[in-house]
Design a protein around this motif. Structure first.
Motif, PDB file in Angstrom:
ATOM      1  N   CYS A 193       0.835  -1.205   0.000  1.00 10.29           N
ATOM      2  CA  CYS A 193       0.000   0.000   0.000  1.00 10.29           C
ATOM      3  C   CYS A 193       0.871   1.256   0.000  1.00 10.29           C
ATOM      4  O   CYS A 193       1.796   1.381   0.798  1.00 10.29           O
ATOM      5  N   CYS A 241       0.101   4.304   0.875  1.00 12.34           N
ATOM      6  CA  CYS A 241      -0.282   5.381   1.797  1.00 12.34           C
ATOM      7  C   CYS A 241       0.757   5.530   2.915  1.00 12.34           C
ATOM      8  O   CYS A 241       1.576   4.646   3.166  1.00 12.34           O
ATOM      9  N   CYS A 285       0.573   2.930   6.104  1.00 15.35           N
ATOM     10  CA  CYS A 285       1.125   1.599   5.829  1.00 15.35           C
ATOM     11  C   CYS A 285       2.640   1.678   5.667  1.00 15.35           C
ATOM     12  O   CYS A 285       3.378   0.802   6.135  1.00 15.35           O
ATOM     13  N   PHE A 313      -7.602  -4.187  -0.232  1.00 15.27           N
ATOM     14  CA  PHE A 313      -7.762  -2.880   0.429  1.00 15.27           C
ATOM     15  C   PHE A 313      -8.733  -1.997  -0.356  1.00 15.27           C
ATOM     16  O   PHE A 313      -8.655  -1.884  -1.572  1.00 15.27           O
ATOM     17  N   GLU A 353      -7.112   2.044   1.954  1.00 14.25           N
ATOM     18  CA  GLU A 353      -5.683   2.229   2.246  1.00 14.25           C
ATOM     19  C   GLU A 353      -5.266   1.675   3.607  1.00 14.25           C
ATOM     20  O   GLU A 353      -4.417   2.234   4.288  1.00 14.25           O
ATOM     21  N   GLY A 354      -5.910   0.597   4.025  1.00 10.85           N
ATOM     22  CA  GLY A 354      -5.530   0.003   5.311  1.00 10.85           C
ATOM     23  C   GLY A 354      -6.192   0.684   6.489  1.00 10.85           C
ATOM     24  O   GLY A 354      -5.755   0.524   7.630  1.00 10.85           O
TER      25      GLY A 354
HETATM   26 ZN   LIG Z   1      -2.308   2.010   3.376  1.00 11.42          ZN
END
Ligand SMILES: [Zn+2]
Ligand SMILES: [Zn+2]
Length: 335
Positions: free
Chosen positions: A155, A157, A160, A200, A203-204
């Protein structure tokens, strides 16, 4: 290393340790002062009292090492304030799902529960209240490996990425592994099967929380006697999608998603999951208003026992072939 070994050995003896969280230098100084004080104050021991003390210590050490202490099959909701930390242990294996973000509270909980080794730590998602104390955990327990959602490993982001930086594979002997739906992790008589997320979508974030159906197979015949759902901060929206992969007759123990937020459950889900025991991990007087009273009411109306860390501290759910037994650190407040 020898000092750490000696301290761990002593900590294994019941009643010998008082967990405190503080600066290392200050703690060493405090220890020196305490030892010096004891040395000055203690009357010179006779041979008989020394022998009695050695005998008592040996008995305690035997008790600490006794196999029956490692025998419990249990899920323990650790009281770490506003956050999650769930310990699963069975037959000497131990796994921790999330760490909370209050280092002192996590260390104290580990000391209360005698946690010194973890085969795996699972981080359900990168929010601070679920993995903030990952590093601090290393001070009190040796951690063999880390498990996260497979998509977290890629990911882009910031959240993460931060977690990947903090949890570099070199920190764990067994490394960091990504889990996909259908993957299973064994912990003694428990099998934790991943039921979420397929991929996802957030974004987690909360909705991407790594979630497990935890099955207890007491006699090893391949059929689960009891089941529990551990779903991080996933809420009703995600649970509805997960539902088809959960047992048709419901589950026995539910870790209520997102600390019992308003959107964590609805009536049809409570009916579908039909939990008998609901676990809510929350800090007293938290600013989010968790857990939502309507969610607790829904569960209670369904005949479910709701247990909250802000009310009863650690909650131990012990599994056996015949029954599920719940015990709590503090007595429930009278209502
Ligand atoms: Zn993420
Ligand atoms: Zn959370």
């Amino acid at each position: 290393a020898p000092l750490a070994w000696a301290v761990r050995g002593l900590a294994a003896v019941p009643g010998t340790c008082l967990p405190v969280d503080g600066d290392a230098a200050a703690m060493v100084l405090l220890s020196v002062v305490m030892v010096a004080g004891l040395w000055a104050w203690w009357p010179s021991p006779s041979g008989r009292s020394l022998a009695a003390a050695a005998g008592a210590l040996a008995t305690a050490a035997l008790l600490a090492a006794a196999p029956w202490r490692a025998g419990a099959d249990e899920i323990v909701m650790l009281d770490v304030g506003q956050g999650d930390a769930f310990l699963v242990r069975s037959q000497g294996a131990a796994l921790l799902v999330d760490t909370g973000n209050r280092d002192g509270l996590l260390k104290e909980a580990c000391a209360r529960q005698g946690v010194r080794f973890l085969d795996r730590v699972v981080v359900t998602h990168p929010d601070d209240d679920h993995c903030g104390s990952l590093e601090a955990l290393g001070d009190v327990a040796a951690v063999e490996g880390l498990l996260v959602a497979d998509d977290l490993l890629e990911c882009p982001c910031e959240g993460c990425g931060d977690l990947r930086d903090r949890a570099g594979s070199e920190r764990y002997p067994a490394g960091v592994r990504g889990l996909k739906v259908g993957d299973a992790v064994t912990c003694g008589r428990f099998t934790l099967t991943v039921v979420w997320p397929a991929s996802f979508a957030d974004e987690g974030g909360n909705g991407d929380s790594l979630s497990f159906l935890c099955s207890y197979d007491g006699d090893g015949d391949g059929a689960a006697e009891w089941t529990a759902l551990l779903c991080g901060d996933a809420e009703a929206e995600q649970l509805r999608v997960m539902a088809p992969s959960l047992p048709a007759d419901g589950i026995d123990v539910l870790k209520v998603g997102h600390h019992g937020s308003k959107k964590s459950l609805d009536e049809s889900l409570v009916e579908r999951l039909a939990p008998r025991i609901a676990l809510v991990s929350v800090g007293a007087g938290n600013r989010y208003g968790h857990p939502a009273p309507e969610v607790c009411d829904l569960l209670a109306e369904g005949g479910c026992t709701v247990l909250r860390t802000d009310e009863v501290g650690d909650v131990t759910v012990a599994f056996s072939m015949e029954k599920i037994e719940v015990s709590t650190e503090h007595a429930a407040p009278s209502s």
